[in-house]
Scaffold this active site. Sequence first.
Site, PDB file in Angstrom:
ATOM      1  N   GLY A   1      53.756 -62.978 -28.553  1.00 30.15           N
ATOM      2  CA  GLY A   1      54.292 -62.837 -29.867  1.00 30.15           C
ATOM      3  C   GLY A   1      55.660 -63.568 -30.073  1.00 30.15           C
ATOM      4  O   GLY A   1      56.689 -63.253 -30.159  1.00 30.15           O
TER       5      GLY A   1
ATOM      6  N   THR B   1      58.157 -65.969 -34.245  1.00 29.76           N
ATOM      7  CA  THR B   1      59.082 -65.537 -35.065  1.00 29.76           C
ATOM      8  C   THR B   1      59.889 -64.442 -34.654  1.00 29.76           C
ATOM      9  O   THR B   1      59.842 -63.977 -33.539  1.00 29.76           O
ATOM     10  CB  THR B   1      58.255 -65.106 -36.485  1.00 29.76           C
ATOM     11  OG1 THR B   1      57.539 -64.117 -36.116  1.00 29.76           O
ATOM     12  CG2 THR B   1      57.485 -66.449 -36.991  1.00 29.76           C
ATOM     13  N   GLY B   2      60.917 -64.216 -35.469  1.00 28.57           N
ATOM     14  CA  GLY B   2      61.861 -63.068 -35.263  1.00 28.57           C
ATOM     15  C   GLY B   2      62.215 -62.834 -33.919  1.00 28.57           C
ATOM     16  O   GLY B   2      62.880 -63.611 -33.202  1.00 28.57           O
TER      17      GLY B   2
ATOM     18  N   ALA C   1      46.099 -63.029 -29.305  1.00 28.96           N
ATOM     19  CA  ALA C   1      46.773 -62.440 -27.908  1.00 28.96           C
ATOM     20  C   ALA C   1      46.139 -61.294 -27.463  1.00 28.96           C
ATOM     21  O   ALA C   1      46.325 -60.686 -26.514  1.00 28.96           O
ATOM     22  CB  ALA C   1      48.403 -61.929 -28.361  1.00 28.96           C
TER      23      ALA C   1
ATOM     24  N   TYR D   1      58.536 -44.469 -41.479  1.00 33.45           N
ATOM     25  CA  TYR D   1      58.566 -45.258 -40.075  1.00 33.45           C
ATOM     26  C   TYR D   1      58.436 -44.504 -39.292  1.00 33.45           C
ATOM     27  O   TYR D   1      57.281 -44.497 -38.556  1.00 33.45           O
ATOM     28  CB  TYR D   1      59.719 -46.391 -40.335  1.00 33.45           C
ATOM     29  CG  TYR D   1      59.574 -47.576 -39.356  1.00 33.45           C
ATOM     30  CD1 TYR D   1      59.032 -48.569 -39.552  1.00 33.45           C
ATOM     31  CD2 TYR D   1      59.965 -47.187 -38.067  1.00 33.45           C
ATOM     32  CE1 TYR D   1      58.813 -49.561 -38.694  1.00 33.45           C
ATOM     33  CE2 TYR D   1      59.726 -48.212 -37.020  1.00 33.45           C
ATOM     34  CZ  TYR D   1      59.375 -49.232 -37.391  1.00 33.45           C
ATOM     35  OH  TYR D   1      59.184 -50.429 -36.690  1.00 33.45           O
TER      36      TYR D   1
ATOM     37  N   THR E   1      62.533 -59.485 -41.337  1.00 36.00           N
ATOM     38  CA  THR E   1      61.598 -60.369 -40.795  1.00 36.00           C
ATOM     39  C   THR E   1      60.498 -60.531 -41.670  1.00 36.00           C
ATOM     40  O   THR E   1      60.403 -59.782 -42.749  1.00 36.00           O
ATOM     41  CB  THR E   1      61.155 -59.849 -39.509  1.00 36.00           C
ATOM     42  OG1 THR E   1      60.752 -58.582 -39.553  1.00 36.00           O
ATOM     43  CG2 THR E   1      62.195 -60.037 -38.320  1.00 36.00           C
TER      44      THR E   1
END
Length: 393
Positions: free
Chosen positions: A49, A52-53, A113, A236, A276
């Site tokens: 991964g 990005t971010g 992945a 969350y 992000t």
Amino acid sequence: MEPKIRGAICMNAHPKGCAEETRRQIHWTQDYFSHHKASKKLKRVLVIGASTGYGLASRIAAAFGYGAATIGVSFEKEPSEKRPATPGWYNTKAFDEEAKKAGIPAVSFNGDAFSNEMRAKVGDALKSLGGPADLVIYSLASGVRTDPADGTLYRSVLKPLGEVYKAKSVDFINGRLGEVEIAPATEEERRATVKVMGGEDWRLWIDYLGAQGLLAPDVKTLAYSYIGPEVTHAVYREGTIGSAKKDLEETAKRLDKELSASGGGAYVSVNKAVVTRASAVIPVVSLYISLLFKVMKQKGLHEGCIEQMVRLFSQRLYSDKAVSVDAEGRIRIDDWEMREDIQEEVSSLWERVDDENIEELADLAGYRENFLKIHGFSVPGIDYDAEVDFLDI
């Protein structure tokens, strides 16, 4: 070329803007380590991964701060003559070019992945680079996963558990406040989210690399997570994603027990809230981050992805001291965000904010700028009136 934004999603990316923003992070890292010598040289680092971010920032820190040969795995849409790629494709291309200029080995894979085929490709790449990984970063943010064992496709959802969730939210483009209402997830949706975003795939990666002799005796492996304030917990931390993150933490404990026998370790790093592509679509979070940025910038404590990851590497993973963890075994690099004075001020602003004062109380301008930059827009030095070649950075 202008950004095409629908809701909280930017549908396009500017090639040169993405590349320049990646170079900015690289240059910042090089400048930091020109003044702060890295305490350890890393030989080989795998980032799952990596485009990005926090994943991209981790790869930059490893390569340009610690001199590591890196392998990056990501899944990005490639460009055509008529349409741009997704941001991570351009980020990765810029990273590869800068690594080549610096003489730092880098291997980048664009594919699934979650698949056993990708694990085999990475294993071969590690062997070609000369040996086992010193560090394995797991930083995937995906909405779907195909289980390699039986081919079942699982989809994650962002929902509360048990009760309907209601809270303030903001359209960060026009600055208007509203209320979001999300129905609770079913048990099947919760389990599917754990399958996608929990620790199972991380475990498969470490098991595979270990069986191939591709983990250094003192290897460290990390997965990234987030906790955040009470106001976001229902959707969350205590929602479907929270279930997945708890599974991730349990996986870390099991892996740590195994790896510590040879001097290694496994950790979940709880990171700071940043803008992000993934966080932008989470209701409530855009308002919270805008208020948080305002407070942290005023106190001189604001960090973006690269600043956060360099601090993680230099002050936690590879400092002169043992890795510091909380009671649950997690690295808390969100420590500045969660400081009592920071959270008290953000909570106060949360209660006061309305349509009339939001631009004053919240850093919506900073949020918008960050959102645009991760798609290659609003980047200094880029001529956005110039003709764009989607195949070139």
